[in-house]
Design an enzyme around this catalytic site. Structure first.
Site, PDB file in Angstrom:
ATOM      1  N   GLY A   3       0.099  -1.330   0.216  1.00  0.00           N
ATOM      2  CA  GLY A   3       0.630   0.060  -0.542  1.00  0.00           C
ATOM      3  C   GLY A   3       1.059   1.626   0.186  1.00  0.00           C
ATOM      4  O   GLY A   3       2.383   1.622  -0.134  1.00  0.00           O
ATOM      5  N   SER A   4       0.249   2.617   0.119  1.00  0.00           N
ATOM      6  CA  SER A   4       0.660   3.876   0.090  1.00  0.00           C
ATOM      7  C   SER A   4      -0.274   4.789  -0.433  1.00  0.00           C
ATOM      8  O   SER A   4      -1.162   5.079   0.144  1.00  0.00           O
ATOM      9  CB  SER A   4       2.528   3.648  -0.335  1.00  0.00           C
ATOM     10  OG  SER A   4       2.873   5.040  -0.117  1.00  0.00           O
TER      11      SER A   4
END
Length: 215
Positions: free
Chosen positions: A184-185
């Site tokens: 994720g990010s």
């Protein structure tokens, strides 16, 4: 134009490309310790958490099929709209935060030709930090029916590896898989000048499904 399975809905859930370096060692360690625990129960102290970690990683790296949504410009990421900012050149930046629980595979907002894929070195601040746009990132430019479309995959404090699936010159279909951000990010999309966003801050998005603009 390449053909992507995003337009072919299926009940089967696949794993994302580019997960092998993370997943295979975990699966192997889980299997070995599970076998050893049959001989000596003390190995269960390692087998149980490794099995749980394997299950978690299988969930993190899932890559479900998607049927493209009706919008003109589609969300490239699963997540939550973190910010919507007018840009000095007339474009509008829509930033989408991806948590570790979201699907990590990103998709093309529009059909077109990949004109550039550029890796930019940077830091690893949490994706919710206001300066995270200076993090390690991959900047995409697509030549589309609406002109140049910029998309940026941004690494975070945990996600330190971005895996592009395409190179400059590739033809990309709408909602086609273009790359992976491990764990994720954030993904930013710059809506071309004159195109208003149809989403709001805090709204959940689904990659290849949620429309971002008022078409």
């Amino acid at each position: 134009m390449s053909h992507d399975s995003a337009s072919q809905p299926s009940g089967r859930i696949r794993l994302a490309r580019g997960v092998s370096p993370w997943l295979l060692p975990t699966v192997a360690a889980s299997a070995v310790t599970a076998l050893l625990s049959r001989r000596d129960r003390r190995w269960a102290l390692a087998a149980v958490p490794l099995t749980a970690l394997t299950g978690g990683m299988l969930w993190f790296f899932r890559d479900p099929e998607r049927t493209p949504g009706p919008g003109r410009i589609l969300s490239p990421a699963d997540g939550v709209v973190q910010s919507i900012d007018p840009w000095p050149d007339g474009r509008t930046r829509v930033a989408i935060f991806m948590s570790p629980l979201n699907v990590h595979v990103n998709r093309a907002p529009l059909a077109g030709t990949v004109t550039s894929v550029k890796h930019v070195s940077g830091g690893f601040l949490p994706a919710f930090d206001k300066d995270s746009d200076k993090n390690e990132r991959v900047v995409w430019h697509l030549d589309t029916a609406l002109g140049d479309l910029e998309l940026v995959q941004i690494a975070g404090a945990v996600a330190r590896r971005i895996v592009p699936y395409l190179e400059a010159g590739a033809e990309v279909a709408r909602a086609e898989r273009i790359g992976l951000i491990r764990f994720g990010s954030r993904v930013d999309v710059y809506l071309p000048e004159g195109i208003a966003p149809a989403v709001s801050v805090g709204q959940k998005t689904v990659a290849g499904v949620t429309g971002l603009d008022r078409g």
